[in-house]
Design a protein around this motif. Sequence first.
Motif, PDB file in Angstrom:
ATOM      1  N   UNK A   2     -47.128  -1.785  -4.106  1.00  0.00           N
ATOM      2  CA  UNK A   2     -46.423  -2.672  -5.027  1.00  0.00           C
ATOM      3  C   UNK A   2     -47.301  -3.860  -5.392  1.00  0.00           C
ATOM      4  N   UNK A   3     -48.070  -4.373  -4.450  1.00  0.00           N
ATOM      5  CA  UNK A   3     -48.980  -5.491  -4.736  1.00  0.00           C
ATOM      6  C   UNK A   3     -50.021  -5.087  -5.775  1.00  0.00           C
ATOM      7  N   UNK A   4     -50.545  -3.887  -5.659  1.00  0.00           N
ATOM      8  CA  UNK A   4     -51.536  -3.401  -6.602  1.00  0.00           C
ATOM      9  C   UNK A   4     -50.945  -3.277  -8.004  1.00  0.00           C
ATOM     10  N   UNK A   5     -49.758  -2.751  -8.127  1.00  0.00           N
ATOM     11  CA  UNK A   5     -49.097  -2.635  -9.427  1.00  0.00           C
ATOM     12  C   UNK A   5     -48.767  -4.002 -10.010  1.00  0.00           C
ATOM     13  N   UNK A   7     -50.400  -6.819  -9.356  1.00  0.00           N
ATOM     14  CA  UNK A   7     -51.673  -7.425  -9.757  1.00  0.00           C
ATOM     15  C   UNK A   7     -52.149  -6.857 -11.091  1.00  0.00           C
ATOM     16  N   UNK A   8     -52.002  -5.547 -11.271  1.00  0.00           N
ATOM     17  CA  UNK A   8     -52.406  -4.924 -12.533  1.00  0.00           C
ATOM     18  C   UNK A   8     -51.538  -5.421 -13.687  1.00  0.00           C
ATOM     19  N   UNK A   9     -50.257  -5.577 -13.470  1.00  0.00           N
ATOM     20  CA  UNK A   9     -49.355  -6.064 -14.519  1.00  0.00           C
ATOM     21  C   UNK A   9     -49.677  -7.507 -14.891  1.00  0.00           C
ATOM     22  N   UNK A  10     -49.945  -8.345 -13.911  1.00  0.00           N
ATOM     23  CA  UNK A  10     -50.294  -9.745 -14.175  1.00  0.00           C
ATOM     24  C   UNK A  10     -51.632  -9.824 -14.915  1.00  0.00           C
ATOM     25  N   UNK A  11     -52.589  -9.006 -14.507  1.00  0.00           N
ATOM     26  CA  UNK A  11     -53.887  -8.987 -15.180  1.00  0.00           C
ATOM     27  C   UNK A  11     -53.738  -8.557 -16.636  1.00  0.00           C
ATOM     28  N   UNK A  12     -52.956  -7.541 -16.889  1.00  0.00           N
ATOM     29  CA  UNK A  12     -52.733  -7.079 -18.257  1.00  0.00           C
ATOM     30  C   UNK A  12     -52.040  -8.148 -19.096  1.00  0.00           C
TER      31      UNK A  12
END
Length: 153
Positions: A2-5, A7-12
Motif C-alpha cells: 500500500x505504501x508503494x501504491x 507513493x506512486x499516486x503522490x508522485x504522479x
Amino acid sequence: MIRLLLAAAVTAALLATALPAVEDARTERVAASLDADAERVVRATESLAYGEDPTQSLSTAPRRTVRLSLPARSWTAADLSYVAVGGRPEETESRPVLTYAFSGGRETERRLSLPVPLRTPDGPVVLRDSGTHTLSISLLSESEAPVVVVRSV
C-alpha cells in the motif's frame, strides 16, 4: 504494498501539477532569447542608420550581420514552428516586426523600433529549423529615403 501504491499516486499527482509550470518556463525561456535576438536586429539597424551612408546598390551597401539562434525542443526549450522577420510567413508586405510561433499555435509579434523602414525582398525572412541562422542587414537608398534590407544568408 500500500505504501508503494500511495507513493506512486503522490508522485504522479505532483508530476501532473508541475508539468504546466515546466511548459510555461520552457516557452518563456525561448521567448526571452528571441526578444534578445530582436534587440540585436534593432541595434544593428541603428548602427547602420546613424553611422553609415546608404548606397543604391546592394553589393556596395554597408551591412551588418546578426545571428539568430533557434533552439531545438528539449526539457528547457519549447518547440518553435517558425521565426519570421518582416511579418508573418503568409504576408507579402514588409513590416518592422519579428514574429514567432510555438507548436500548438501561440504566436507572438514583437514590433521592432527601427529608425528607417524595413524591406525584405521576397516577403518576410522565415526561419523554421533549429540552429543558428545568419541575417544580413544592409542600408540602401531608395527614392529619397534610406531603407534597411534584411535577407537570410
